[in-house]
Design an enzyme around this catalytic site. Structure first.
Site, PDB file in Angstrom:
ATOM      1  N   ASP A 255     -44.952  47.836  58.975  1.00  6.86           N
ATOM      2  CA  ASP A 255     -46.040  48.232  59.858  1.00  6.86           C
ATOM      3  C   ASP A 255     -45.487  48.249  61.290  1.00  6.86           C
ATOM      4  O   ASP A 255     -44.340  47.867  61.546  1.00  6.86           O
ATOM      5  CB  ASP A 255     -47.250  47.297  59.713  1.00  6.86           C
ATOM      6  CG  ASP A 255     -48.534  47.957  60.231  1.00  6.86           C
ATOM      7  OD1 ASP A 255     -48.445  48.977  60.943  1.00  6.86           O
ATOM      8  OD2 ASP A 255     -49.629  47.437  59.945  1.00  6.86           O
TER       9      ASP A 255
HETATM   10  C1  BGC Z   1     -51.691  49.558  61.627  1.00 12.83           C
HETATM   11  C2  BGC Z   1     -51.420  50.440  60.442  1.00 12.83           C
HETATM   12  C3  BGC Z   1     -51.153  51.851  60.877  1.00 12.83           C
HETATM   13  C4  BGC Z   1     -50.011  51.860  61.872  1.00 12.83           C
HETATM   14  C5  BGC Z   1     -49.612  53.243  62.329  1.00 12.83           C
HETATM   15  C6  BGC Z   1     -50.673  49.733  62.725  1.00 12.83           C
HETATM   16  O1  BGC Z   1     -51.100  49.123  63.898  1.00 12.83           O
HETATM   17  O2  BGC Z   1     -51.719  48.209  61.215  1.00 12.83           O
HETATM   18  O3  BGC Z   1     -52.496  50.394  59.548  1.00 12.83           O
HETATM   19  O4  BGC Z   1     -50.846  52.641  59.757  1.00 12.83           O
HETATM   20  O5  BGC Z   1     -50.397  51.097  63.000  1.00 12.83           O
HETATM   21  O6  BGC Z   1     -50.571  53.847  63.102  1.00 12.83           O
END
Ligand code: BGC
Length: 763
Positions: free
Chosen positions: A282
Site C-alpha cells: 500500500d
Molecule cells: C489506500 C489504498 C489505495 C492507495 C492508492 C492508500 O492510501 O490505503 O486503499 O489503494 O492509497 O490510492
C-alpha cells in the site's frame, strides 16, 4: 500483429519494439517469454519493474517520462485518461527492453459513473446487480486506458468507528466472500487480457478492517482461529476467483506489519492459497516499517519487504534506493528479485500488454473529445443498482411511499449536495454529474406537487471537524459553512415544513466523514443536524429521514421519532433518482443491511455471528450475571440482514428433506414465501446455520446462503436451499476445516433475527 505494428508506428516505436529482444515466437508461452526477458534484464531494470509510482504527488510528469524511458518504473497510478497514459506507455516502449508499463487506479465503486459505495452495493444482496456495477466500472476504466483497479476492498468490518467501513461490504464472511468473487469476475471479465477488463487487486491483505478500536492504521491483534474463520475467507474467495493482484495492508498483524509478514504473503497467500499474481504494497507502506519499529532504517525496511514477498513498492523509492546495495552485499539474492519481477511481468502478460501495450489506450484519433461526456456514463445501470441498495428501516403507518401531490418540504445539508452523493473513493466521478435528492425529486414530481427546499443546517458546526474534513485530499473544500447562523437556517427549514404536508430530511455524514483516516469516536449524526431534526419534529408534520452515510450511525432518535427512515448510504451518480424512485413508490425497497446497526458506540462490536458464551443474556429473564450491558437493551438497533418493503411477506415453517445428513449426502431446506401485501416487491430469504456442539465454540449462527425473490401481490414461491457438508465446516483448533458430526439448526428468515428453525443431525 498488424494492429501491433500500426500501433508501434504511431507510438514512434518499431515493430520488434514489444519486448524487442525476446523472440515473438515465445509470446504465446508465458513462462518462456518472461524467463527470456528476465535473462536480458540488468539489475537496475529489474528493480525498476518493482516500482509503482503515482504521477503528481510522487513524481512530476517530466521526470516520470524520463524514468519510464530509462526502464525504472513498472506501473503507475492516478492518471486516468488515454491522452495522459499514451505518452507514458510510449516512453516505456522507448526503454531498452521496451517493457510496457501498466496503469492502475482506485476504481472502487464506479469510474466515471459512480455506483453506490460498497456498503450500499452489499445492501442489494444481489450478486448480479453487484456484478453490473463491477462490469460497468471495468468497461469505463479500461476505456480510459486503465489496466488495473485497486479493488475489491473486502476487509470485514465489525467496527463502524472505522471510516473505511464504507469501502467494504460489511461484517459477514459469507456475504463478503460471495461479493469478492463476483467483483473479481466482473472486473476481469472473460479474461484480464480483454480490452474491456481491468485486473482486480484485492485489498487490504489482510485484516485491515479489524484495526483496534476502529482507529485507522492501528494494530490488529487476532487469534488464528478468528482470522481463518471470519476475516480471511473474502480475500481467499477473491484469490480463488483469479484476482491478478493483492494489495498488502498497512496494519500489523499480531506484532508483524503485513508488509514485512512472510507468513502472510509467502506461507498463507502463495503456499497455502496458491496465489500466482502480483503483490503490491500500500501507499508508502515499506518506509512505514521504520515507524512500526521493525526496521532500523530504509535499508532494513526494503530488506524486510522484499523478503516477506512484497513484489511492488507503491509510492516510495526504497526498492530503487536500497535493493542494489542489498543484492551487492548478498543480503538479498538475485533469485528473490527475479521472483518479484516475474510476478510483475506475469501480471502485465496476463493484462495482454505484451501482446498490445495500447490495448486499453487505443489510438489517439479515437480518444473521447470530452472525457466526462454524458454519453460515456451508464446512468441507467447506476439508477437500477442504486435503488436496490436502499434499505427501508422504518415506515410507520405506511408514511411511504409519498404521494405526488400537495407540498413536500425537502430539508437537510445532504438534500442537494452533489459531491456527497458520490461517497468517498469516487474515482473519476464528477460531482456536478450526480443527481442530488433535490433534483431527483423535482424530476419525479414534475408539476404534480410543490417541492420546498431549505438547507436547514450545516453538516456540522464544529470548526475542528470542518477543518479536518477539508484537509483530506480533495481538490477543493467540500464542507462549506453557509453564511447564516444555525438558528436562521433552522427557522427557514421549519417555515418550509409548516407549509408542507410531509417533510423529507436528508441528513447524515459528508462523504469525507467515512473515508480513509476518518475514524470517529461517535456514531452520532452531527449536533447541527440533530438540532434541525428536533425542530422539524416539533412541527408535528410526518417526518421522513433519508440518511446518507458511510458507516452505521446511531439511529435511536430516528427510530423513535421519524415516521419513515431510509438508509441510503451514498448512492452515487444516479442517487437522487434512485432515492426518489423509492420515496414515491416507483421502486419498492428491497435492500437489506450487510452490517448490524448498533444501539451505541459502547456496544461495538455489534455483529450478528458472535461466539457463544457461558452466560448468555436471555430476553425477558433477569439480566444479572449474564453477558450484556445493563443500561440499554441487548442486541443491535437493526440487525444484519434487516430491511422492510412496502409490501409484506409471510414465510412458512422450514421443511427439511431429511432430519439426518450423511457426509456425501446433503439435505434440502425449504420454505414457502408469500407476498401477503398489496404491491409487487422483492425480499431476501436468508439461510443461517447453527452448529449446536463442536470441539471449539461456534457462532450463534452463520449465514450460509441467500436468495433474492420478487413476488407479485398474493404470489407464492417455494424457496429451497441445499445444505452440504461444506456449509457445516468450520476451522478447528488445529486450523483445519472440518465438519463434525452432531446436531445442527437451520434457520431461515428475512433477517438474521426473525428466523424459523429446523433441526437435523450430521451423521
Ligand atoms: C489506500 C489504498 C489505495 C492507495 C492508492 C492508500 O492510501 O490505503 O486503499 O489503494 O492509497 O490510492
Amino acid at each position: 500483429m498488424k494492429r501491433l505494428y500500426l500501433l508501434g508506428l504511431m507510438a514512434g516505436v518499431s515493430l520488434h519494439s514489444i519486448a524487442a529482444q525476446t523472440p515473438s515466437s515465445l509470446l504465446d508461452d508465458k513462462p518462456a517469454f518472461i524467463a527470456s526477458l528476465i535473462e536480458q534484464m540488468t539489475l537496475e531494470e529489474k528493480i525498476g519493474q518493482l516500482r509503482l509510482i503515482s504521477i503528481g504527488g510522487d513524481m512530476p510528469r517530466e521526470r516520470m517520462l524520463e524514468e519510464l524511458q530509462a526502464g525504472h518504473i513498472g506501473g503507475t497510478f492516478n492518471t486516468v485518461t488515454r491522452p495522459d497514459n499514451r505518452p507514458m506507455q510510449e516512453a516505456a516502449l522507448r526503454s531498452r527492453l521496451k517493457i510496457p508499463v501498466f496503469f492502475a487506479y482506485d476504481v472502487v465503486h464506479g469510474h466515471r459513473t459512480i455506483f453506490p459505495i460498497s456498503l450500499g452495493l452489499a445492501s442489494t444482496w444481489d450478486l448480479a446487480t453487484i456484478a453490473t456495477s463491477g462490469r460497468v466500472s471495468a468497461i469505463e476504466a479500461s476505456a480510459d486506458g486503465l489496466d488495473m483497479t485497486f479493488a475489491p476492498m473486502v476487509d470485514i468490518s465489525r467496527d463502524p468507528r472505522w471510516g473505511r467501513t464504507s469501502e467494504g461490504f460489511g461484517e459477514d464472511p459469507y456475504l463478503v466472500s460471495e461479493i469478492a468473487r463476483t467483483m473479481v469476475q466482473a472486473y476481469q471479465g472473460k479474461s484480464p487480457a480483454a480490452a474491456d477488463s481491468v485486473t482486480a487487486s484485492v485489498k487490504h491483505f489482510a485484516l485491515y478492517g479489524a484495526v483496534e478500536g476502529g482507529r485507522d492504521y492501528n494494530v490488529v491483534d487476532m487469534s488464528p482461529l478468528r482470522m481463518h474463520q471470519d476475516y480471511l475467507p473474502p480475500y481467499r474467495a477473491a484469490v480463488d476467483a483469479g484476482a491478478g493482484g493483492v494489495m498488502v495492508a498497512l496494519n500489523s498483524i499480531n506484532g508483524v506489519p503485513a508488509s514485512a509478514n512472510s507468513w502472510l504473503l509467502k506461507d498463507l497467500l502463495r503456499r497455502d492459497w496458491g496465489f500466482e499474481g502480483v503483490t503490491l504494497s500500500d501507499h508508502g507502506a515499506i518506509s512505514e516499517l521504520i515507524r512500526h519499529g521493525v526496521a532500523r532504517d530504509e535499508r532494513e525496511a526494503a530488506l524486510l519487504a522484499i523478503k516477506a514477498g512484497v513484489d511492488m513498492s507503491m509510492a516510495d523509492s526504497l526498492y530503487q534506493q536500497e535493493l542494489p546495495g542489498l543484492v551487492a552485499s548478498g543480503d538479498v539474492e538475485i533469485g528473490e528479485i527475479d521472483k518479484a519481477v516475474r510476478e510483475v511481468l506475469g501480471a502485465k502478460y496476463d493484462m495482454g500488454l505484451f501482446h498490445d501495450p495500447f490495448r486499453r489506450i487505443g489510438l489517439a484519433q479515437d480518444d473521447p473529445k470530452d472525457r466526462n461526456a454524458e454519453n460515456r456514463l451508464h446512468r441507467k445501470e447506476a439508477r437500477e443498482v442504486a435503488r436496490q441498495s436502499i434499505v427501508l428501516l422504518e415506515n410507520r403507518d405506511r408514511t411511504l411511499p409519498l404521494k405526488r401531490s400537495g407540498t413536500i418540504a425537502l430539508v437537510g445539508p445532504l438534500a442537494d449536495s452533489p459531491v456527497d452523493m458520490m461517497g468517498s473513493w469516487s474515482a473519476s466521478g464528477v460531482a456536478k454529474q450526480s443527481v442530488t435528492l433535490r433534483q431527483g425529486m423535482l424530476d419525479a414530481l414534475g408539476n404534480k406537487a410543490k417541492l420546498l427546499h431549505a438547507v436547514g443546517a450545516n453538516i456540522t458546526d464544529d470548526k475542528h471537524m470542518v477543518e479536518y474534513l477539508n484537509f483530506l485530499n480533495w481538490d477543493s473544500p467540500e464542507v462549506v459553512q453557509g453564511p447564516r447562523s444555525p438558528a436562521e437556517m433552522i427557522a427557514e427549514a421549519v417555515a418550509a415544513a409548516e407549509q408542507a404536508d410531509v417533510i423529507v430530511a436528508a441528513v447524515g455524514e459528508s462523504r469525507g466523514m467515512s473515508h480513509e483516516s476518518s475514524s470517529r469516536t461517535s456514531l452520532q449524526i452531527p449536533a447541527s443536524q440533530k438540532a434541525l431534526l428536533r425542530a422539524l419534529k416539533k412541527t408535528g408534520k410526518p417526518l421522513v429521514l433519508v440518511i446518507m452515510n458511510g458507516r452505521p450511525l446511531d439511529l435511536n432518535w430516528a427510530r423513535n421519532n421519524a415516521d419513515a427512515v431510509l438508509e441510503t448510504w451514498f448512492t452515487g451518480t444516479e442517487g437522487g433518482h434512485a432515492i426518489s424512485d423509492v420515496l414515491f413508490g416507483d421502486y419498492n425497497p428491497s435492500g437489506k443491511l450487510p452490517i448490524s446497526i448498533p444501539r451505541s458506540v459502547g456496544q461495538i462490536p455489534t455483529y450478528y455471528n458472535h461466539l457463544r458464551v457461558g452466560r448468555p443474556y436471555v430476553e425477558g429473564k433477569p439480566g444479572n450475571y449474564t453477558s450484556h450491558y445493563f443500561e440499554e437493551p441487548t442486541g443491535p438497533l437493526y440487525p444484519f440482514g434487516y430491511g422492510l418493503s412496502y409490501t409484506d411477506f409471510d414465510i412458512s415453517d422450514v421443511r427439511l428433506s431429511s432430519s439426518t445428513m450423511t457426509r456425501d449426502g446433503g439435505i434440502e431446506a425449504s420454505v414457502t414465501l408469500k407476498n401477503v401485501g398489496q404491491r409487487e416487491g422483492a425480499t431476501v430469504v436468508q439461510l443461517y446455520i447453527r452448529d449446536e456442539v463442536a470441539s471449539v465454540i461456534r457462532p450463534v449462527k452463520e449465514l450460509k446462503d441467500f436468495r433474492k425473490v420478487s413476488l407479485k401481490p398474493g404470489e407464492v414461491r417455494e424457496v429451497t436451499f441445499r445444505v452440504d457438508e461444506d456449509d457445516l465446516e468450520f476451522v478447528n483448533a488445529q486450523l483445519q476445516r472440518v465438519a463434525e458430526p452432531g446436531a445442527f439448526e437451520v434457520q431461515i428468515g428475512l433477517d438474521s433475527q426473525r428466523v424459523k428453525p429446523a433441526k437435523f443431525t450430521l451423521l
